[in-house]
Scaffold this active site. Sequence first.
Site, mmCIF file in Angstrom:
data_model
loop_
_atom_site.group_PDB
_atom_site.id
_atom_site.type_symbol
_atom_site.label_atom_id
_atom_site.label_comp_id
_atom_site.label_asym_id
_atom_site.label_seq_id
_atom_site.Cartn_x
_atom_site.Cartn_y
_atom_site.Cartn_z
ATOM 1 N N TYR A 184 -2.674 3.727 14.169
ATOM 2 C CA TYR A 184 -1.946 3.053 13.093
ATOM 3 C C TYR A 184 -0.450 3.378 13.110
ATOM 4 O O TYR A 184 0.344 2.628 13.666
ATOM 5 C CB TYR A 184 -2.581 3.338 11.707
ATOM 6 C CG TYR A 184 -2.177 2.266 10.733
ATOM 7 C CD1 TYR A 184 -3.027 1.216 10.424
ATOM 8 C CD2 TYR A 184 -0.897 2.247 10.174
ATOM 9 C CE1 TYR A 184 -2.619 0.183 9.584
ATOM 10 C CE2 TYR A 184 -0.480 1.229 9.332
ATOM 11 C CZ TYR A 184 -1.349 0.205 9.033
ATOM 12 O OH TYR A 184 -0.933 -0.813 8.219
ATOM 13 N N TYR A 214 1.544 0.968 5.134
ATOM 14 C CA TYR A 214 0.563 2.053 5.191
ATOM 15 C C TYR A 214 1.046 3.090 6.189
ATOM 16 O O TYR A 214 1.665 2.751 7.189
ATOM 17 C CB TYR A 214 -0.819 1.515 5.590
ATOM 18 C CG TYR A 214 -1.874 2.586 5.598
ATOM 19 C CD1 TYR A 214 -2.235 3.216 4.405
ATOM 20 C CD2 TYR A 214 -2.474 3.011 6.779
ATOM 21 C CE1 TYR A 214 -3.180 4.232 4.400
ATOM 22 C CE2 TYR A 214 -3.423 4.017 6.779
ATOM 23 C CZ TYR A 214 -3.773 4.628 5.582
ATOM 24 O OH TYR A 214 -4.691 5.636 5.582
HETATM 25 P P1 NAI Z 1 -5.913 -9.203 2.883
HETATM 26 O O1 NAI Z 1 -6.463 -9.702 4.158
HETATM 27 O O2 NAI Z 1 -6.868 -8.873 1.790
HETATM 28 O O3 NAI Z 1 -4.871 -10.275 2.270
HETATM 29 C C1 NAI Z 1 -4.061 -11.050 3.088
HETATM 30 C C2 NAI Z 1 -3.481 -12.219 2.313
HETATM 31 O O4 NAI Z 1 -2.601 -12.933 3.175
HETATM 32 C C3 NAI Z 1 -4.504 -13.248 1.816
HETATM 33 O O5 NAI Z 1 -4.098 -13.740 0.557
HETATM 34 C C4 NAI Z 1 -4.393 -14.371 2.856
HETATM 35 O O6 NAI Z 1 -4.766 -15.659 2.373
HETATM 36 C C5 NAI Z 1 -2.925 -14.314 3.138
HETATM 37 N N1 NAI Z 1 -2.542 -14.915 4.424
HETATM 38 C C6 NAI Z 1 -2.847 -14.490 5.677
HETATM 39 N N2 NAI Z 1 -2.271 -15.300 6.591
HETATM 40 C C7 NAI Z 1 -1.575 -16.235 5.889
HETATM 41 C C8 NAI Z 1 -0.748 -17.334 6.246
HETATM 42 N N3 NAI Z 1 -0.496 -17.649 7.517
HETATM 43 N N4 NAI Z 1 -0.218 -18.082 5.263
HETATM 44 C C9 NAI Z 1 -0.454 -17.809 3.954
HETATM 45 N N5 NAI Z 1 -1.198 -16.761 3.555
HETATM 46 C C10 NAI Z 1 -1.755 -16.000 4.512
HETATM 47 O O7 NAI Z 1 -4.997 -7.975 3.257
HETATM 48 P P2 NAI Z 1 -4.518 -6.655 2.510
HETATM 49 O O8 NAI Z 1 -5.278 -5.508 3.051
HETATM 50 O O9 NAI Z 1 -4.420 -6.861 1.056
HETATM 51 O O10 NAI Z 1 -3.056 -6.528 3.119
HETATM 52 C C11 NAI Z 1 -1.884 -6.917 2.448
HETATM 53 C C12 NAI Z 1 -0.760 -5.991 2.860
HETATM 54 O O11 NAI Z 1 -1.081 -4.656 2.434
HETATM 55 C C13 NAI Z 1 -0.549 -5.924 4.378
HETATM 56 O O12 NAI Z 1 0.819 -5.812 4.641
HETATM 57 C C14 NAI Z 1 -1.257 -4.619 4.745
HETATM 58 O O13 NAI Z 1 -0.760 -4.049 5.919
HETATM 59 C C15 NAI Z 1 -0.918 -3.770 3.537
HETATM 60 N N6 NAI Z 1 -1.747 -2.582 3.331
HETATM 61 C C16 NAI Z 1 -3.110 -2.613 3.444
HETATM 62 C C17 NAI Z 1 -3.849 -1.456 3.291
HETATM 63 C C18 NAI Z 1 -5.340 -1.451 3.386
HETATM 64 O O14 NAI Z 1 -5.926 -0.376 3.537
HETATM 65 N N7 NAI Z 1 -5.991 -2.578 3.270
HETATM 66 C C19 NAI Z 1 -3.207 -0.156 2.989
HETATM 67 C C20 NAI Z 1 -1.784 -0.256 2.796
HETATM 68 C C21 NAI Z 1 -1.095 -1.428 3.002
#
Ligand code: NAI
Length: 398
Positions: A236, A226
């Site tokens: 950020y 992001y």
């Molecule tokens: P989220 O919290 O919805 O998903 C995180 C995932 O990681 C889940 O499936 C969770 O079970 C898994 N997880 C976390 N710790 C774990 C571990 N130790 N072992 C196995 N699985 C684990 O997060 P989100 O927002 O979908 O983020 C995913 C990526 O997208 C990140 O890199 C984030 O920085 C990036 N991102 C997010 C944005 C946003 O606005 N939410 C925007 C752009 C990028």
Amino acid sequence: MIIQPRTRGFICLTAHPEGTAKNVQDQIDYVKSKGKIANGPKKVLVIGASTGFGLSSRIATAFGSDAATVGVFFEKPAAEGKTGTAGWYNTAAFEAAAKDAGLYAASINGDAFSDEIKKQTIDLIKKDLGQVDLVVYSLASPRRTHPKTGVAYSSVLKPIGQPFTDKTVDFHTGVVSDISIAPVENEEDIANTIAVMGGEDWKFWLEDLKAAGVLAEGVKTVAYSYIGPELTYPIYHNGTIGRAKEDLQNTVPVLDDLLKDLHGKAYVSVNKALVTQSSSAIPVVPLYISLLYKVMKEKGIHEGTIEQMQRLFTDRLYTEGEVQLDSEGRIRVDDWEMRADVQEEVSKLWAQATTENLEEISDIKGYRDEFFHLFGFNFNGIDYNADTNELVGVPSIG
Ligand code: NAI
Ligand code: NA
């Protein structure tokens, strides 16, 4: 049990199995409505597959490209008096739908940062799929225990250099207030955040997968990043998390080198700011998102995680010819968020936003709804006073 939302700060402690299943089904329906991804991936490993962008990546490749998917995540099933986590129920619903559609789906629940879970995943791929042709890396975590040293790192969300003062919102109450966030005190905060959210674990995954021979010729891997507007730069892009994302980006050439003999390629995709469990924890960002949603919805260009991932796979990663990249070699699906007309309007609204006018000038209601949707709440057509079975299992985990 009767399951209602129970929140503590930006966390929701409960999740509703039927509501989360509806969330998953809505995403599946969206992907199906868009038709197939031409020449899309067929065997996909999604690391961080249970919520947010990772879940949507899994759904988009399964239902948009008939892909067999292996999902890795860290979630909890229901236990005495407690519901399962949203990601647990999401996965149960996803696997059931995949099975109905005749698609292979299997999941691994545990710490993706560990060598053990990497090994389990590789064994599963070997047994059932042989190889994978796409690896999606979508972990978001506040902590990581290093698999080689055992050192436990915690990430911080802090500015670097000077304190940052700006507006923020408590999205539950709609109260807008000023928040001051002290900068990091030492380089260690930065290094710790890089250790958790940077590229090392992505690299470890690809190294192990390659060494085991489970990466197909022409394999692609993508991790999510992001950038956002200048408004949020101090917390950020120019903050600790931004350093970790820079490290992720710097991992791309390392992985390209690793995958060279397979004619494989690594990408970072810069995605749009969206309501997920992770983004709701970042100060200032929820206010920005609620203004952004207002503007993007008015312009008819709003997207959720599933629209973003459907577009990523269709228009970026699996297009004819070269993958479209920006001057720094990144995929951009935050292009509509970053449009000048969108950002100008958000900045104007940002300057005006107060507790009193928030309902009117922002989409705080949409933010709140989407936050509760993540946990299966606030859906029409679900009776949240009715008894529901919380003991839903993920079939492939048993
Ligand atoms: P989220 O919290 O919805 O998903 C995180 C995932 O990681 C889940 O499936 C969770 O079970 C898994 N997880 C976390 N710790 C774990 C571990 N130790 N072992 C196995 N699985 C684990 O997060 P989100 O927002 O979908 O983020 C995913 C990526 O997208 C990140 O890199 C984030 O920085 C990036 N991102 C997010 C944005 C946003 O606005 N939410 C925007 C752009 C990028
Ligand atoms: Na995710």
